[in-house]
Write an enzyme that holds these catalytic residues in place. Structure first.
Site, PDB file in Angstrom:
ATOM      1  N   GLY A 151       1.374   0.213 -12.089  1.00  9.75           N
ATOM      2  CA  GLY A 151       2.778  -0.124 -11.841  1.00  9.75           C
ATOM      3  C   GLY A 151       3.523  -0.621 -13.074  1.00  9.75           C
ATOM      4  O   GLY A 151       4.534  -1.310 -12.958  1.00  9.75           O
ATOM      5  N   LYS A 203       2.383   5.148  -1.856  1.00  3.64           N
ATOM      6  CA  LYS A 203       2.442   3.719  -1.481  1.00  3.64           C
ATOM      7  C   LYS A 203       3.504   3.541  -0.402  1.00  3.64           C
ATOM      8  O   LYS A 203       3.564   4.335   0.534  1.00  3.64           O
ATOM      9  CB  LYS A 203       2.701   2.860  -2.728  1.00  3.64           C
ATOM     10  CG  LYS A 203       1.701   3.150  -3.851  1.00  3.64           C
ATOM     11  CD  LYS A 203       1.760   2.152  -4.969  1.00  3.64           C
ATOM     12  CE  LYS A 203       0.734   2.493  -6.028  1.00  3.64           C
ATOM     13  NZ  LYS A 203       0.628   1.491  -7.076  1.00  3.64           N
ATOM     14  N   GLU A 245      -4.277  -2.834  -4.309  1.00  2.00           N
ATOM     15  CA  GLU A 245      -3.230  -3.473  -3.499  1.00  2.00           C
ATOM     16  C   GLU A 245      -3.745  -3.802  -2.098  1.00  2.00           C
ATOM     17  O   GLU A 245      -3.199  -4.661  -1.419  1.00  2.00           O
ATOM     18  CB  GLU A 245      -1.984  -2.559  -3.472  1.00  2.00           C
ATOM     19  CG  GLU A 245      -1.287  -2.575  -4.831  1.00  2.00           C
ATOM     20  CD  GLU A 245      -0.470  -1.334  -5.151  1.00  2.00           C
ATOM     21  OE1 GLU A 245      -0.230  -0.511  -4.259  1.00  2.00           O
ATOM     22  OE2 GLU A 245      -0.073  -1.201  -6.333  1.00  2.00           O
ATOM     23  N   GLU A 259      -8.998   2.658 -11.675  1.00  2.00           N
ATOM     24  CA  GLU A 259      -7.633   2.128 -11.759  1.00  2.00           C
ATOM     25  C   GLU A 259      -7.680   0.676 -12.237  1.00  2.00           C
ATOM     26  O   GLU A 259      -7.772  -0.247 -11.406  1.00  2.00           O
ATOM     27  CB  GLU A 259      -6.959   2.160 -10.383  1.00  2.00           C
ATOM     28  CG  GLU A 259      -6.744   3.534  -9.833  1.00  2.00           C
ATOM     29  CD  GLU A 259      -5.482   3.574  -8.970  1.00  2.00           C
ATOM     30  OE1 GLU A 259      -4.646   4.458  -9.215  1.00  2.00           O
ATOM     31  OE2 GLU A 259      -5.318   2.732  -8.084  1.00  2.00           O
ATOM     32  N   HIS A 264      -7.985   0.513  -2.641  1.00  2.00           N
ATOM     33  CA  HIS A 264      -6.951   0.358  -3.665  1.00  2.00           C
ATOM     34  C   HIS A 264      -6.768  -1.132  -3.957  1.00  2.00           C
ATOM     35  O   HIS A 264      -6.882  -1.965  -3.056  1.00  2.00           O
ATOM     36  CB  HIS A 264      -5.627   0.973  -3.174  1.00  2.00           C
ATOM     37  CG  HIS A 264      -4.624   1.085  -4.268  1.00  2.00           C
ATOM     38  ND1 HIS A 264      -3.919  -0.004  -4.733  1.00  2.00           N
ATOM     39  CD2 HIS A 264      -4.238   2.140  -5.032  1.00  2.00           C
ATOM     40  CE1 HIS A 264      -3.135   0.387  -5.730  1.00  2.00           C
ATOM     41  NE2 HIS A 264      -3.314   1.680  -5.928  1.00  2.00           N
ATOM     42  N   SER A 323      -0.002   3.782 -14.201  1.00  2.00           N
ATOM     43  CA  SER A 323       1.133   4.111 -15.068  1.00  2.00           C
ATOM     44  C   SER A 323       1.026   5.491 -15.722  1.00  2.00           C
ATOM     45  O   SER A 323       1.383   5.660 -16.888  1.00  2.00           O
ATOM     46  CB  SER A 323       1.334   3.016 -16.121  1.00  2.00           C
ATOM     47  OG  SER A 323       1.561   1.780 -15.480  1.00  2.00           O
ATOM     48  N   ASN A 349      -0.018   9.067  -4.793  1.00  2.00           N
ATOM     49  CA  ASN A 349      -0.116   7.917  -3.894  1.00  2.00           C
ATOM     50  C   ASN A 349       1.296   7.342  -3.738  1.00  2.00           C
ATOM     51  O   ASN A 349       1.781   6.645  -4.618  1.00  2.00           O
ATOM     52  CB  ASN A 349      -1.081   6.884  -4.508  1.00  2.00           C
ATOM     53  CG  ASN A 349      -1.133   5.595  -3.706  1.00  2.00           C
ATOM     54  OD1 ASN A 349      -0.651   5.531  -2.565  1.00  2.00           O
ATOM     55  ND2 ASN A 349      -1.713   4.559  -4.302  1.00  2.00           N
TER      56      ASN A 349
HETATM   57  P1  PGA Z   1       1.249   3.701 -10.672  1.00  2.00           P
HETATM   58  O1  PGA Z   1       0.194   3.453  -9.472  1.00  2.00           O
HETATM   59  O2  PGA Z   1       1.106   5.136 -11.071  1.00  2.00           O
HETATM   60  O3  PGA Z   1       2.587   3.396 -10.058  1.00  2.00           O
HETATM   61  O4  PGA Z   1       0.849   2.754 -11.746  1.00  2.00           O
HETATM   62  C1  PGA Z   1      -1.049   4.059  -9.462  1.00  2.00           C
HETATM   63  C2  PGA Z   1      -1.831   3.565  -8.291  1.00  2.00           C
HETATM   64  O5  PGA Z   1      -1.770   2.358  -7.998  1.00  2.00           O
HETATM   65  O6  PGA Z   1      -2.502   4.349  -7.592  1.00  2.00           O
END
Ligand code: PGA
Length: 251
Positions: free
Chosen positions: A171, A8, A97, A165, A95, A213, A6
């Site tokens: 993150g 982003k 976000e 998640e 997601h 992460s 992903n």
């Molecule tokens: P990250 O994000 O691996 O940067 O923690 C994962 C995600 O939000 O899909």
């Protein structure tokens, strides 16, 4: 093992997007000894066509979201039909976000219906914001799954990929990711919750992946002891070297 990168909004340079695709192509071309490896790259929307065009490799392309609309007078919206037409196979939905920007469970469920009706695979993200001693987070998770999968047809539900998640793990550094043991418990809990929605015999067909992460250092132990079918990887998927190391660690 399903690994979804992903990207982003990390990737803004088309050259970098192509480098990441090349790295992924090399990885799927090598035959591993272990489980079958499937790589999906989910770039920012403007790169979807570029990565899909002429891509005959086994690397799949995924969208990070789609609109609820099925087309028509909807300025700025991106329909499932449009992403399907350029060869997208997976769509990430819900997601955290996007939820943080006000996306509702009802909207995620409508999007999932459109995605499934076009024959694409929705990757529905669920996860609690925080953990409490009373384990209320388990109810939160169950309610999220029921709200999105409930309105789908029973046979559609088992085609959804669930991405667990936990928001608190996204993150951060690998040290703050979930432990393999806790992940395993959550996967069992998610399968149990699916018992209300999916025929008993089909529960094991539902793919459950983890995101938050994940990097080249922790993916192996999470894969071995976490009981997951794959990973949704954010930041660590946007550097070709790190992404390559991460796949090699889990292969
Ligand atoms: P990250 O994000 O691996 O940067 O923690 C994962 C995600 O939000 O899909």
């Amino acid at each position: 093992m399903l690994i979804i990168g992903n990207w982003k909004a990390y990737v803004e340079d088309p050259k970098k997007a192509l480098l990441l695709l090349e790295a992924a192509k090399k990885l799927v071309a090598i035959r591993g000894k272990g489980k079958k490896l499937e790589i999906v790259l989910a770039p920012p929307a403007p790169f979807l066509g570029m990565l899909s065009a002429g891509n005959k490799s086994k690397v799949s392309i995924g969208a990070q979201d789609v609109s609820e609309t099925t087309g028509g007078p909807q300025t700025g919206e991106v329909s499932v039909g449009a992403v399907k037409s350029i060869g997208v196979r997976y769509v990430i939905l819900g997601h955290s976000e996007r939820r943080a920007r006000g996306e509702s469970e009802a909207s995620i469920s409508i999007k999932a219906q459109h995605v499934l009706s076009q024959g694409l695979i929705p990757v529905v993200c669920v996860g609690e914001s925080e953990r409490d001693a009373e384990a209320t987070y388990l109810h939160v998770l169950r309610a999220q799954i029921a709200a999105v999968l409930g309105p789908l047809q029973p046979d559609e539900r088992e085609r959804v990929v669930i991405a667990y998640e936990p928001v608190w793990a996204i993150g951060k550094s690998a040290a703050e990711a979930i432990t393999p043991r806790d992940l395993h418990e959550m996967v069992l809990y998610i399968r149990k919750s699916l018992g209300d929605l999916v025929a008993q015999a089909a529960i094991s067909n539902v793919r459950i992946i983890y995101g938050g992460s994940v990097d080249e250092g922790n993916i192996r132990v999470l894969a071995e002891d976490g009981g997951v079918d794959g990973f949704l990887v954010g930041r660590a998927s946007t550097d070709p070297k790190i992404f390559t190391a991460l796949i090699e660690a889990v292969r």
